[in-house]
Scaffold this motif. Structure first.
Motif, short mmCIF file in Angstrom:
data_model
loop_
_atom_site.label_atom_id
_atom_site.label_comp_id
_atom_site.label_asym_id
_atom_site.label_seq_id
_atom_site.Cartn_x
_atom_site.Cartn_y
_atom_site.Cartn_z
N ILE A 83 5.36 3.19 -11.51
CA ILE A 83 5.36 2.94 -10.07
C ILE A 83 3.92 2.94 -9.57
CG2 ILE A 83 5.97 3.95 -7.83
CD1 ILE A 83 8.63 4.82 -9.18
N LEU A 84 3.12 3.87 -10.04
CA LEU A 84 1.72 3.91 -9.63
C LEU A 84 0.99 2.62 -10.05
CD1 LEU A 84 -0.47 5.49 -8.23
CD2 LEU A 84 -0.87 6.72 -10.36
N ASN A 85 1.27 2.14 -11.25
CA ASN A 85 0.70 0.86 -11.69
C ASN A 85 1.00 -0.23 -10.67
OD1 ASN A 85 0.10 2.28 -14.02
ND2 ASN A 85 1.38 1.04 -15.36
N GLY A 86 2.28 -0.30 -10.27
CA GLY A 86 2.70 -1.33 -9.32
C GLY A 86 2.09 -1.17 -7.94
N LEU A 87 1.75 0.05 -7.55
CA LEU A 87 1.17 0.27 -6.23
C LEU A 87 -0.34 0.04 -6.21
CD1 LEU A 87 3.25 3.36 -5.09
CD2 LEU A 87 3.53 0.96 -4.44
N LEU A 88 -0.97 -0.01 -7.37
CA LEU A 88 -2.39 -0.38 -7.42
C LEU A 88 -2.57 -1.87 -7.14
CD1 LEU A 88 -3.39 1.74 -10.51
CD2 LEU A 88 -4.24 2.07 -8.18
N GLU A 89 -1.58 -2.66 -7.51
CA GLU A 89 -1.65 -4.11 -7.30
C GLU A 89 -1.85 -4.50 -5.83
OE1 GLU A 89 -1.44 -7.01 -9.08
OE2 GLU A 89 -0.98 -6.30 -11.10
N PRO A 90 -1.05 -3.99 -4.87
CA PRO A 90 -1.26 -4.42 -3.49
C PRO A 90 -2.60 -3.96 -2.92
CG PRO A 90 0.48 -2.77 -3.59
CD PRO A 90 0.16 -3.16 -5.00
N ALA A 91 -3.14 -2.85 -3.40
CA ALA A 91 -4.47 -2.43 -2.94
C ALA A 91 -5.51 -3.45 -3.39
CB ALA A 91 -4.80 -1.04 -3.47
N ALA A 92 -5.42 -3.86 -4.64
CA ALA A 92 -6.37 -4.86 -5.16
C ALA A 92 -6.17 -6.21 -4.48
CB ALA A 92 -6.20 -4.99 -6.67
N TYR A 93 -4.92 -6.62 -4.33
CA TYR A 93 -4.65 -7.92 -3.72
C TYR A 93 -5.05 -7.91 -2.24
CZ TYR A 93 -2.54 -12.41 -2.77
OH TYR A 93 -2.35 -13.72 -2.42
N GLY A 94 -4.84 -6.80 -1.56
CA GLY A 94 -5.28 -6.70 -0.17
C GLY A 94 -6.77 -6.92 -0.05
N ALA A 95 -7.55 -6.34 -0.96
CA ALA A 95 -9.00 -6.56 -0.97
C ALA A 95 -9.31 -8.03 -1.23
CB ALA A 95 -9.66 -5.68 -2.02
N LEU A 96 -8.58 -8.63 -2.17
CA LEU A 96 -8.84 -10.03 -2.50
C LEU A 96 -8.51 -10.97 -1.35
CD1 LEU A 96 -9.72 -12.18 -4.50
CD2 LEU A 96 -7.39 -12.17 -5.43
N ILE A 97 -7.48 -10.67 -0.59
CA ILE A 97 -7.13 -11.50 0.56
C ILE A 97 -8.36 -11.75 1.43
CG2 ILE A 97 -5.88 -11.49 2.78
CD1 ILE A 97 -3.49 -10.23 1.25
N THR A 98 -9.20 -10.73 1.57
CA THR A 98 -10.38 -10.86 2.43
C THR A 98 -11.41 -11.83 1.87
OG1 THR A 98 -11.67 -9.02 1.48
CG2 THR A 98 -10.04 -8.47 3.21
N ALA A 99 -11.26 -12.21 0.59
CA ALA A 99 -12.21 -13.12 -0.05
C ALA A 99 -11.59 -14.48 -0.37
CB ALA A 99 -12.74 -12.48 -1.34
N LEU A 100 -10.37 -14.71 0.08
CA LEU A 100 -9.68 -15.98 -0.20
C LEU A 100 -9.79 -16.94 0.98
CD1 LEU A 100 -6.32 -14.71 -1.78
CD2 LEU A 100 -8.29 -15.68 -2.98
N ASP A 101 -9.57 -18.21 0.69
CA ASP A 101 -9.35 -19.20 1.74
C ASP A 101 -7.87 -19.20 2.07
OD1 ASP A 101 -12.04 -20.04 1.80
OD2 ASP A 101 -11.70 -21.46 0.16
N GLU A 102 -7.52 -19.69 3.24
CA GLU A 102 -6.14 -19.61 3.70
C GLU A 102 -5.17 -20.34 2.79
OE1 GLU A 102 -3.79 -19.57 7.95
OE2 GLU A 102 -5.78 -20.45 7.84
N SER A 103 -5.61 -21.35 2.09
CA SER A 103 -4.71 -22.11 1.21
C SER A 103 -4.70 -21.59 -0.23
CB SER A 103 -5.09 -23.60 1.22
OG SER A 103 -6.42 -23.75 0.74
N ASP A 104 -5.44 -20.52 -0.51
CA ASP A 104 -5.50 -19.96 -1.86
C ASP A 104 -4.29 -19.07 -2.15
OD1 ASP A 104 -7.96 -21.16 -2.34
OD2 ASP A 104 -9.11 -19.33 -1.96
N HIS A 105 -3.96 -19.02 -3.43
CA HIS A 105 -2.90 -18.14 -3.92
C HIS A 105 -3.45 -17.49 -5.20
CE1 HIS A 105 1.09 -16.71 -4.93
NE2 HIS A 105 0.95 -17.23 -6.13
N ALA A 106 -3.13 -16.23 -5.42
CA ALA A 106 -3.65 -15.53 -6.61
C ALA A 106 -2.53 -14.78 -7.32
CB ALA A 106 -4.75 -14.56 -6.21
N VAL A 107 -2.57 -14.82 -8.65
CA VAL A 107 -1.60 -14.10 -9.47
C VAL A 107 -2.35 -13.30 -10.54
CG1 VAL A 107 0.27 -15.75 -9.11
CG2 VAL A 107 -1.27 -16.05 -11.05
N THR A 108 -1.77 -12.17 -10.91
CA THR A 108 -2.37 -11.32 -11.93
C THR A 108 -2.23 -11.95 -13.30
OG1 THR A 108 -1.92 -9.34 -10.62
CG2 THR A 108 -2.29 -9.02 -12.98
N VAL A 109 -3.35 -12.01 -14.02
CA VAL A 109 -3.32 -12.50 -15.41
C VAL A 109 -3.67 -11.40 -16.40
CG1 VAL A 109 -3.71 -14.91 -14.82
CG2 VAL A 109 -5.68 -13.44 -15.25
#
Length: 146
Positions: free
Chosen positions: A65-91
């Motif tokens: 569960i903790l692994n899964g909750l680290l993802e939105p923290a990281a993605y939230g940070a990335l949102i601030t560096a994306l363009d509005e039409s960008d999409h990102a997935v974990t690889v």
């Protein structure tokens, strides 16, 4: 009463909306009790209580569960560096659990953008309790344009 999150005024409105939607509408995030604490360029801080269904026998937070909750923290940070039409997935994700998180703790998750390239983003995320590091992760996301 929970304090209002610290939102950097320089962020575009759509980025703030996207980060809020990530935390406030995803059922898993709601179930875990995630709250947005801070959002600024390249950084997202979230919080959740170590209680209820996130715990395993013995009274500590389930590692998966903790692994899964680290993802939105990281993605939230990335949102601030994306363009509005960008999409990102974990690889790729690498997680290290350094110590357990005990029942009753208030957990702070922090995600940071380490490097944003055209098609990849390199992120860090960590879980802390009272400032003490419990879990850290390195996450790579592939970025595509919609």
């Amino acid at each position: 009463m929970t304090a209002a999150p610290l939102i950097d005024a320089s962020l575009e409105a759509w980025k703030v909306t996207a980060a809020r939607r990530l935390i406030e509408t995803v059922p898993f995030h709601l179930w875990a009790g995630l709250t947005l604490l801070e959002l600024s360029p390249g950084l997202c801080r979230l919080g959740f209580p170590a209680s209820g269904d996130v715990l395993v026998v013995g009274g500590y937070v389930h590692g998966g569960i903790l692994n899964g909750l680290l993802e939105p923290a990281a993605y939230g940070a990335l949102i601030t560096a994306l363009d509005e039409s960008d999409h990102a997935v974990t690889v790729d994700i690498h997680v290290q659990h350094l110590r357990s998180i005990q029942q009753g703790a208030e957990v702070e998750l922090t995600g940071r953008v380490v490097r944003r390239a055209r098609a990849l983003a390199f992120l860090e995320a960590e879980a802390r309790v009272d400032g003490l590091l419990h879990t850290q992760a390195r996450i790579t996301k592939a970025i595509s344009r919609s």
